[in-house]
Structure formats: structure tokens, C-alpha cells
Design an enzyme around this catalytic site. Sequence first.
Site, PDB file in Angstrom:
ATOM      1  N   GLY A 101      -0.007  21.104  10.466  1.00  0.00           N
ATOM      2  CA  GLY A 101      -0.846  21.445   9.313  1.00  0.00           C
ATOM      3  C   GLY A 101      -0.768  20.414   8.200  1.00  0.00           C
ATOM      4  O   GLY A 101      -1.196  20.667   7.072  1.00  0.00           O
ATOM      5  N   SER A 104      -2.015  15.171  10.361  1.00  0.00           N
ATOM      6  CA  SER A 104      -1.647  13.952  11.104  1.00  0.00           C
ATOM      7  C   SER A 104      -2.850  13.298  11.785  1.00  0.00           C
ATOM      8  O   SER A 104      -3.068  12.087  11.631  1.00  0.00           O
ATOM      9  CB  SER A 104      -0.552  14.248  12.133  1.00  0.00           C
ATOM     10  OG  SER A 104      -0.997  15.211  13.056  1.00  0.00           O
ATOM     11  N   ALA A 107      -5.279  11.844   9.252  1.00  0.00           N
ATOM     12  CA  ALA A 107      -4.754  10.622   8.618  1.00  0.00           C
ATOM     13  C   ALA A 107      -4.866   9.430   9.577  1.00  0.00           C
ATOM     14  O   ALA A 107      -5.192   8.320   9.147  1.00  0.00           O
ATOM     15  CB  ALA A 107      -3.308  10.837   8.195  1.00  0.00           C
ATOM     16  N   ASP A 148      -9.753  18.781   4.903  1.00  0.00           N
ATOM     17  CA  ASP A 148      -8.640  17.882   5.240  1.00  0.00           C
ATOM     18  C   ASP A 148      -9.038  16.419   5.040  1.00  0.00           C
ATOM     19  O   ASP A 148      -8.320  15.646   4.410  1.00  0.00           O
ATOM     20  CB  ASP A 148      -8.195  18.104   6.700  1.00  0.00           C
ATOM     21  CG  ASP A 148      -7.581  19.476   6.921  1.00  0.00           C
ATOM     22  OD1 ASP A 148      -7.467  20.242   5.948  1.00  0.00           O
ATOM     23  OD2 ASP A 148      -7.214  19.787   8.069  1.00  0.00           O
TER      24      ASP A 148
HETATM   25  C1  MEV Z   1      -6.881  23.333   7.784  1.00  0.00           C
HETATM   26  O1  MEV Z   1      -6.112  22.432   7.017  1.00  0.00           O
HETATM   27  C2  MEV Z   1      -7.706  24.206   6.878  1.00  0.00           C
HETATM   28  C3  MEV Z   1      -8.563  25.247   7.601  1.00  0.00           C
HETATM   29  O2  MEV Z   1      -9.213  25.990   6.564  1.00  0.00           O
HETATM   30  C4  MEV Z   1      -9.585  24.637   8.524  1.00  0.00           C
HETATM   31  C5  MEV Z   1     -10.703  23.902   7.806  1.00  0.00           C
HETATM   32  O3  MEV Z   1     -10.894  24.100   6.624  1.00  0.00           O
HETATM   33  O4  MEV Z   1     -11.388  23.124   8.485  1.00  0.00           O
HETATM   34  C6  MEV Z   1      -7.702  26.233   8.380  1.00  0.00           C
END
Ligand code: MEV
Length: 310
Positions: A101, A104, A107, A148
Site C-alpha cells: 500500500g 511501489s 513509483a 496514487d
Molecule cells: C489505493 O492506494 C487507494 C484505493 O482507493 C484505490 C484507488 O484509489 O485507486 C484503495
Amino acid sequence: MRFHTGRACGKAILAGEHAVVYGRPALGVPLAQIAATAEIREGTGGATIVAEDLDAVWTLDELGDGHAIAHIVHTTLAKLGEEAPPNFLLTIRSTIPIARGLGSGTAVSTAIVRALAAHYGHTLNAAQVSALVFETEKLYHGTPSGVDNTIIAYEAPVYFVRGQPPQRLRVARPFRLVIVDTGVPSETKVAVGDVRAAWQAEPARYEAIFDAIGKLVEQARDAIEYGRLERLGPLMDANQAHLREIGVSSPELERLIAAAKGAGASGAKLSGGGRGGCMIALVDAATQAAVQAALTAAGAKAVLVSEVGR
Ligand code: MEV
């Protein structure tokens, strides 16, 4: 020999994960102390990719376009208008734990985009880098929100709503997060898919939960922007309660969250896709040592500390 490098940081989601896929806002922060790097040198016979941490060597052709690395290379070359067959040695290294989470894969893609742009003498801004990486995110996550790639491409604390330009969070008073790894992989794609199935089965219930998350994200934003940090911890706890309700927490996460709270953290929650991966705890100078000790005693695998806004 001439070479170019691209670097990209890790990330943590402070609030709003999962609901952000459904149009609600999320808050994310970069983690500068962990990073992926991509280094490109002029080659002699086609494109070769070395993933040092995986002890792997591939040719670009061998990977095929279904592989994230080949996909980001092809997408970036097309965007840069580089049509000649690529001829380079691309070496990838990363200190970001995989599938925790912490961004990785995102990035690695971002570092590759930056290295390719430098190698071919182009300049891409954060929005362009983010948009390119988002194309590859779709390959991995199915229905990513784009949060992300945004945090990592902008390398700044952000307030993010899917499909809108990100807003930089103004951090009125720096705050400290302890980020710990459960040691259990977080399969974001699976968690996002399961939430989608549950939302399809019970849309009204899930929409109400996402609304509640969206509301607390707005409150958390205010807490950060007005320096009301005493409000942030309880909002993180409330967010965690909703994440538990939608089924993306896990016994390992709950154990670490309880340990952090028991030792004085003012808030604690999972961060990212959940089901494993990392949890984050809000601490201050007075509570940090006790929280870290409690987390280590509770089985945390790796501990990072991030000063947001410093
Ligand atoms: C992942 O870091 C965040 C989630 O909300 C998935 C996304 O937003 O694409 C779980």
C-alpha cells in the site's frame, strides 16, 4: 558513459481510500524516504530491462505490452514522439516494500517516465507524468481513482477528487505519522474489486458509507489547513471504522491499530487498499517512542516515520 535517472517517492493515504474510487475526496502524502529509481544508459542492441531487486533481466519485447514496465515504456515513448526502436539499458531499483500500500509499482512507473523523458531530452510536468502513469495503473488496479499516481507525480500532500486537478494541501502545522507494515501483502486490485461487488449488491448502504467518508475527509482537510491537529486523530479513527465496515481491514491491521492507540497515538488507520499492507498512526514528540515500541512488540514488520509539512 552518459546516463539519466528518474526517481519517485512512496505514498500513504491519510484518509478517503476506497471511497475515492466513487468520486469522494481523499488526502494523500508523499513518503520521500523510500523511493524507486530508474537509470537509463545508451544501449547497443535493443532495449534491456534489469530489475535489480528481483534479480531479473528482460528484453522489452520479451515482457510484452501486458507487463506494467513494458506498458509504461511504450506509453511514454509514444507520448514523447520517439518512434525509433528503443536502444537502452534500463535499470530499476526500489526501497519501497512491494504490495504494502506504499505505491511501489506506481513509483517504479513514475521513475521510468522521468528517466525516459530525461534520456530523450524532454521535460514533462507533474500532470503529464501523472497522466502517463495512470494509464499503466489501469492495467494493475482495474478501476483506480488516480490518487496514487497523483501523490507520487506531484510529490506533495494533496487533496484529490477523481477526474479533477489535484489541490495541494496547505499544512499549517507539521504533523508526524508512524507507518508500519503488517507483513501481509495488500492486494489492492482484489480489495477494490470486492468493495465494488459489495457496492453493487447494496448500493444505498455503500453510498451512505462513502458519503460519510467524504465528509470526514473534508473535516480532516480543514484540520490540517487550519492547524487543528487535535481533530485529525479522531477523524482517522472514524475513517478506520468505515473501512472496517466495508471489509478491507484485517486482524493484523486491527492488532497494530489497537497497539498504536493503546500506546497514545491520537489516531490510527489502515492506509491504501487494506486487507494487509500498512497502517498509519498519528503521533507527536511525546507519544512517538511509546507507539513505536508498542507496534514493534505487536509484530510490526517495518517502521517508518514521516513528518508531513516539514
Ligand atoms: C489505493 O492506494 C487507494 C484505493 O482507493 C484505490 C484507488 O484509489 O485507486 C484503495
